[in-house]
Design a protein around this motif. Sequence first.
Motif, PDB file in Angstrom:
ATOM      1  N   GLU A 196     -14.845   6.963  -0.559  1.00 43.89           N
ATOM      2  CA  GLU A 196     -14.940   5.788  -1.435  1.00 43.89           C
ATOM      3  C   GLU A 196     -15.054   6.216  -2.892  1.00 43.89           C
ATOM      4  O   GLU A 196     -14.453   5.602  -3.782  1.00 43.89           O
ATOM      5  N   GLN A 215      -5.517  12.012  -0.042  1.00 48.03           N
ATOM      6  CA  GLN A 215      -6.009  11.589  -1.352  1.00 48.03           C
ATOM      7  C   GLN A 215      -6.025  12.785  -2.319  1.00 48.03           C
ATOM      8  O   GLN A 215      -5.658  12.656  -3.483  1.00 48.03           O
ATOM      9  N   LYS A 219       0.839  -1.188   0.000  1.00 44.14           N
ATOM     10  CA  LYS A 219       0.000   0.000   0.000  1.00 44.14           C
ATOM     11  C   LYS A 219       0.876   1.241   0.000  1.00 44.14           C
ATOM     12  O   LYS A 219       2.057   1.192   0.355  1.00 44.14           O
ATOM     13  N   ASP A 220       0.291   2.346  -0.379  1.00 48.51           N
ATOM     14  CA  ASP A 220       1.003   3.619  -0.307  1.00 48.51           C
ATOM     15  C   ASP A 220       0.917   4.143   1.129  1.00 48.51           C
ATOM     16  O   ASP A 220       1.886   4.055   1.892  1.00 48.51           O
ATOM     17  N   GLY A 277     -11.694   7.202  -4.378  1.00 46.72           N
ATOM     18  CA  GLY A 277     -10.671   6.167  -4.483  1.00 46.72           C
ATOM     19  C   GLY A 277     -10.011   5.702  -3.213  1.00 46.72           C
ATOM     20  O   GLY A 277      -9.086   4.870  -3.255  1.00 46.72           O
ATOM     21  N   VAL A 278     -10.442   6.179  -2.054  1.00 45.16           N
ATOM     22  CA  VAL A 278      -9.880   5.680  -0.793  1.00 45.16           C
ATOM     23  C   VAL A 278     -10.378   4.257  -0.559  1.00 45.16           C
ATOM     24  O   VAL A 278     -11.568   3.962  -0.709  1.00 45.16           O
ATOM     25  N   GLU A 279      -9.474   3.372  -0.191  1.00 46.39           N
ATOM     26  CA  GLU A 279      -9.815   1.963   0.071  1.00 46.39           C
ATOM     27  C   GLU A 279     -10.128   1.787   1.561  1.00 46.39           C
ATOM     28  O   GLU A 279      -9.408   2.305   2.416  1.00 46.39           O
ATOM     29  N   GLY A 333      -2.800  13.567  -3.909  1.00 44.57           N
ATOM     30  CA  GLY A 333      -2.305  12.635  -4.915  1.00 44.57           C
ATOM     31  C   GLY A 333      -1.778  11.315  -4.385  1.00 44.57           C
ATOM     32  O   GLY A 333      -1.229  10.512  -5.152  1.00 44.57           O
ATOM     33  N   ARG A 334      -1.973  11.059  -3.106  1.00 46.92           N
ATOM     34  CA  ARG A 334      -1.534   9.779  -2.536  1.00 46.92           C
ATOM     35  C   ARG A 334      -2.673   8.767  -2.557  1.00 46.92           C
ATOM     36  O   ARG A 334      -3.849   9.129  -2.589  1.00 46.92           O
ATOM     37  N   GLN A 335      -2.315   7.498  -2.552  1.00 45.01           N
ATOM     38  CA  GLN A 335      -3.297   6.415  -2.507  1.00 45.01           C
ATOM     39  C   GLN A 335      -3.446   5.967  -1.055  1.00 45.01           C
ATOM     40  O   GLN A 335      -2.471   5.541  -0.430  1.00 45.01           O
ATOM     41  N   VAL A 336      -4.642   6.073  -0.529  1.00 44.30           N
ATOM     42  CA  VAL A 336      -4.869   5.881   0.900  1.00 44.30           C
ATOM     43  C   VAL A 336      -5.738   4.659   1.155  1.00 44.30           C
ATOM     44  O   VAL A 336      -6.740   4.432   0.475  1.00 44.30           O
ATOM     45  N   THR A 337      -5.332   3.888   2.171  1.00 42.51           N
ATOM     46  CA  THR A 337      -6.113   2.759   2.667  1.00 42.51           C
ATOM     47  C   THR A 337      -6.405   2.978   4.141  1.00 42.51           C
ATOM     48  O   THR A 337      -5.495   3.301   4.912  1.00 42.51           O
TER      49      THR A 337
END
Length: 414
Positions: A208, A22, A3-4, A211-213, A25-29
């Motif tokens: 959601e 997010q 994950k990022d 794009g947040v997981e 520009g970051r990918q968040v879980t």
Amino acid sequence: MKKDIVIIGGGIVGLNCAYFLQKAGRQVTIIDENDITNSTSFGNAGLLSSYDKTPLSYPGVVTNTLKLMLKGQSPVILHPTTDLKIYNWLTKFILSANEKRCKKTMMLFEKFGEISLQFYEKMIKEDNLDFDYHRDGMLSVFTEDKSYEDKLKKYNISDDDRFEILNHLQIKEYVPTITSKAKGAILFKKNAHFDSRRVMSELKRHLEEIGVEFILNERVEQLDIKNDKIKYIITSSGNLYKAEHTIMSTGYQTLLARQCNKELVMTPAKGYSITFDMPIELKPKTSTLFNDLFIVMTPRRDNVRLTSKLEIGSTDPKVIQKQIDSIKNNFFAYNESFDMKNEVTWTGFRPLTPNDIPLIGKDEKISNLTYAMGLGWLGMTFAPAIGSIISDLVANDKTNAQSDGILMFSGFYQ
């Protein structure tokens, strides 16, 4: 699974950290042990009290609490415990209850609270989020002569934009159920309120969509740390997550922090809420704080919510009817009787620091770990400001020393 950025904890602070990261520009879980439908953030009063609201550790708090205890109206309950950490917290709390510390805290509240209010208003406008948000002030009702007199001395100035001292007829217009036992009230005009449940639901839906997981109903049990970095995040399901950066936003729970050799000066404080329907003509016009009773009454679109109590030393997650009855007794001592229809009771734990200042910032040894904790009863009030600070810190790879927000508003540096 690589994950990022992983945020452990999906309360209001975790969601706001995700929101800003997010957008950067970051990918968040987000990993949460529950399904984010009944967290402490959901039980919040919804009062955004950044202006003219003293911290919990204000001068005279010990004396005032003892007086209310003798009257049977104290919101504070200290359970006997052998946990020395709680006594350490209490000592620091008492030491923080001085005029100098209180003045500094209120200035910080105002600065970062206004930042949060502007962010909430921007979310509503730009992201079309329905928070049932109203910036129409906070009514502070006083039930003790001395506290009212002390407050009047502090506000013995003219500032029509900031506050208004109400007469009894005006108080009745704002709180139709109030009785003549109330000593007085001040409307602090710069505060706001919203529906905390709606805020949480709307934010989760929006995250959601962008794009947040979400990994829900999965508890993080262990952090595998090697060479001063978190290598793996290990969950109760046996899953291993490898993240470029981890943000710890676990509310009152400090087990993971202790695994990182970080002793957080923070204690869980159990609070309660009662949500109910009432006739529209009896609803308060705005969020109302019964200052001496630590009871907040907030009108919402569909109902009304009362919040109160501060239990220190309790680990019982259940709603205790005795405490619900106590809230009602204290409330109706100064309000006319009415039926609380379709009543829903709730309880949860707030992560309290001794001086109401959050614990935020990068770990000094573990290079890919950041804390976003300790917001206590003010999570809703400051969450967007905290999310923005954490996003700037992590997304731009800053050190704590390079972040004005961390240096000013982190309990690690107070």
